[in-house]
Design a protein around this motif. Structure first.
Motif, PDB file in Angstrom:
ATOM      1  N   MET A   1      74.706  51.469  31.807  1.00  0.00           N
ATOM      2  CA  MET A   1      74.636  52.771  31.686  1.00  0.00           C
ATOM      3  C   MET A   1      75.908  53.673  32.214  1.00  0.00           C
ATOM      4  O   MET A   1      75.812  54.707  32.658  1.00  0.00           O
ATOM      5  N   ALA A   2      76.687  52.695  32.338  1.00  0.00           N
ATOM      6  CA  ALA A   2      78.369  53.308  32.741  1.00  0.00           C
ATOM      7  C   ALA A   2      78.128  54.204  34.341  1.00  0.00           C
ATOM      8  O   ALA A   2      78.451  54.908  34.709  1.00  0.00           O
ATOM      9  N   GLY A   3      77.206  53.376  35.063  1.00  0.00           N
ATOM     10  CA  GLY A   3      76.872  53.698  36.200  1.00  0.00           C
ATOM     11  C   GLY A   3      76.119  55.080  36.379  1.00  0.00           C
ATOM     12  O   GLY A   3      75.876  55.754  37.511  1.00  0.00           O
ATOM     13  N   GLN A   4      75.243  55.482  35.400  1.00  0.00           N
ATOM     14  CA  GLN A   4      74.668  56.629  35.378  1.00  0.00           C
ATOM     15  C   GLN A   4      73.212  56.389  35.330  1.00  0.00           C
ATOM     16  O   GLN A   4      72.422  57.336  35.319  1.00  0.00           O
ATOM     17  N   GLY A   5      72.811  55.000  35.659  1.00  0.00           N
ATOM     18  CA  GLY A   5      71.440  55.009  35.733  1.00  0.00           C
ATOM     19  C   GLY A   5      71.019  53.696  36.746  1.00  0.00           C
ATOM     20  O   GLY A   5      71.949  53.240  37.391  1.00  0.00           O
ATOM     21  N   GLN A   6      69.799  53.386  36.722  1.00  0.00           N
ATOM     22  CA  GLN A   6      69.377  52.284  37.492  1.00  0.00           C
ATOM     23  C   GLN A   6      68.062  51.675  36.886  1.00  0.00           C
ATOM     24  O   GLN A   6      67.434  52.123  36.013  1.00  0.00           O
ATOM     25  N   ALA A   7      68.110  50.424  37.245  1.00  0.00           N
ATOM     26  CA  ALA A   7      66.945  49.633  36.423  1.00  0.00           C
ATOM     27  C   ALA A   7      65.604  50.422  37.079  1.00  0.00           C
ATOM     28  O   ALA A   7      65.437  50.726  38.304  1.00  0.00           O
ATOM     29  N   ALA A   8      64.617  50.555  36.159  1.00  0.00           N
ATOM     30  CA  ALA A   8      63.302  51.115  36.195  1.00  0.00           C
ATOM     31  C   ALA A   8      62.371  50.220  36.946  1.00  0.00           C
ATOM     32  O   ALA A   8      62.448  49.040  36.722  1.00  0.00           O
ATOM     33  N   THR A   9      61.562  50.368  37.921  1.00  0.00           N
ATOM     34  CA  THR A   9      60.601  49.905  38.530  1.00  0.00           C
ATOM     35  C   THR A   9      59.075  50.332  38.138  1.00  0.00           C
ATOM     36  O   THR A   9      58.260  49.625  38.205  1.00  0.00           O
ATOM     37  N   HIS A  10      59.178  51.600  37.696  1.00  0.00           N
ATOM     38  CA  HIS A  10      57.839  52.103  37.139  1.00  0.00           C
ATOM     39  C   HIS A  10      58.094  52.725  35.792  1.00  0.00           C
ATOM     40  O   HIS A  10      59.031  52.901  35.195  1.00  0.00           O
ATOM     41  N   PHE A  11      56.727  52.996  35.175  1.00  0.00           N
ATOM     42  CA  PHE A  11      56.825  53.532  33.709  1.00  0.00           C
ATOM     43  C   PHE A  11      57.252  55.062  33.639  1.00  0.00           C
ATOM     44  O   PHE A  11      57.453  55.573  32.852  1.00  0.00           O
ATOM     45  N   ILE A  12      57.373  55.597  35.185  1.00  0.00           N
ATOM     46  CA  ILE A  12      57.205  57.173  35.023  1.00  0.00           C
ATOM     47  C   ILE A  12      58.517  57.165  35.883  1.00  0.00           C
ATOM     48  O   ILE A  12      58.753  56.572  36.925  1.00  0.00           O
ATOM     49  N   SER A  13      59.314  58.349  35.493  1.00  0.00           N
ATOM     50  CA  SER A  13      60.615  58.602  36.247  1.00  0.00           C
ATOM     51  C   SER A  13      60.533  58.615  37.596  1.00  0.00           C
ATOM     52  O   SER A  13      59.396  59.254  37.998  1.00  0.00           O
ATOM     53  N   PRO A  14      61.325  58.430  38.678  1.00  0.00           N
ATOM     54  CA  PRO A  14      61.177  58.609  40.168  1.00  0.00           C
ATOM     55  C   PRO A  14      61.177  60.022  40.305  1.00  0.00           C
ATOM     56  O   PRO A  14      60.681  60.308  41.601  1.00  0.00           O
ATOM     57  N   VAL A  15      61.675  60.889  39.538  1.00  0.00           N
ATOM     58  CA  VAL A  15      61.870  62.320  39.754  1.00  0.00           C
ATOM     59  C   VAL A  15      60.095  62.657  39.906  1.00  0.00           C
ATOM     60  O   VAL A  15      59.859  63.558  40.527  1.00  0.00           O
ATOM     61  N   PHE A  16      59.076  62.147  39.323  1.00  0.00           N
ATOM     62  CA  PHE A  16      57.742  62.556  39.223  1.00  0.00           C
ATOM     63  C   PHE A  16      57.159  61.319  40.191  1.00  0.00           C
ATOM     64  O   PHE A  16      56.256  60.586  39.923  1.00  0.00           O
ATOM     65  N   GLU A  17      57.516  61.529  41.737  1.00  0.00           N
ATOM     66  CA  GLU A  17      57.049  60.411  42.687  1.00  0.00           C
ATOM     67  C   GLU A  17      55.683  60.727  42.688  1.00  0.00           C
ATOM     68  O   GLU A  17      54.960  59.517  42.937  1.00  0.00           O
ATOM     69  N   TRP A  18      54.959  61.736  42.642  1.00  0.00           N
ATOM     70  CA  TRP A  18      53.502  61.935  42.990  1.00  0.00           C
ATOM     71  C   TRP A  18      52.582  60.849  41.613  1.00  0.00           C
ATOM     72  O   TRP A  18      51.714  60.780  41.945  1.00  0.00           O
TER      73      TRP A  18
END
Length: 105
Positions: A1-18
């Motif tokens: 992703m051209a350095g603009q992303g990271q491998a996901a570990t959860h099905f929900i974005s880390p933005v929604f940590e809760w």
């Protein structure tokens, strides 16, 4: 992703940590198990069965084509051929509407 992303570990974005649930994390890739499941379904990469070929329609905006390319690469590792059909957004939307309309009838 051209350095603009990271491998996901959860099905929900880390933005929604809760909303993240450590008991429902994305599992590790298991190519051997994926091939086994394909073979159980009658698809084979060794010539003993039908190979699986699929097409994905994406519109040519944002990162959708990049994501489809990553998916294409991942599927090729288990012997699945993915064709990418990139189209202008209005054409993609019209195709989607036709598919939904057909399925509703």
């Amino acid at each position: 992703m051209a350095g603009q992303g990271q491998a996901a570990t959860h099905f929900i974005s880390p933005v929604f940590e809760w909303a993240q649930n450590d008991d429902a994390m994305i599992p590790e890739a298991d190519q051997d198990r994926a091939i086994e499941l394909l073979e159980q379904a009658g698809y084979s990469t060794d010539g003993s069965g039908e190979s699986l070929e699929v097409t994905i329609d994406v519109f040519d905006s944002g990162a959708f084509l990049d994501m489809a390319t990553v998916i294409q690469d991942q599927l090729s590792q288990i012997g699945v051929s993915l064709s990418i059909n990139s189209m202008e957004y209005a054409a993609w939307q019209e195709k989607l509407i036709q598919i939904v309309t057909i399925n509703l009838v």
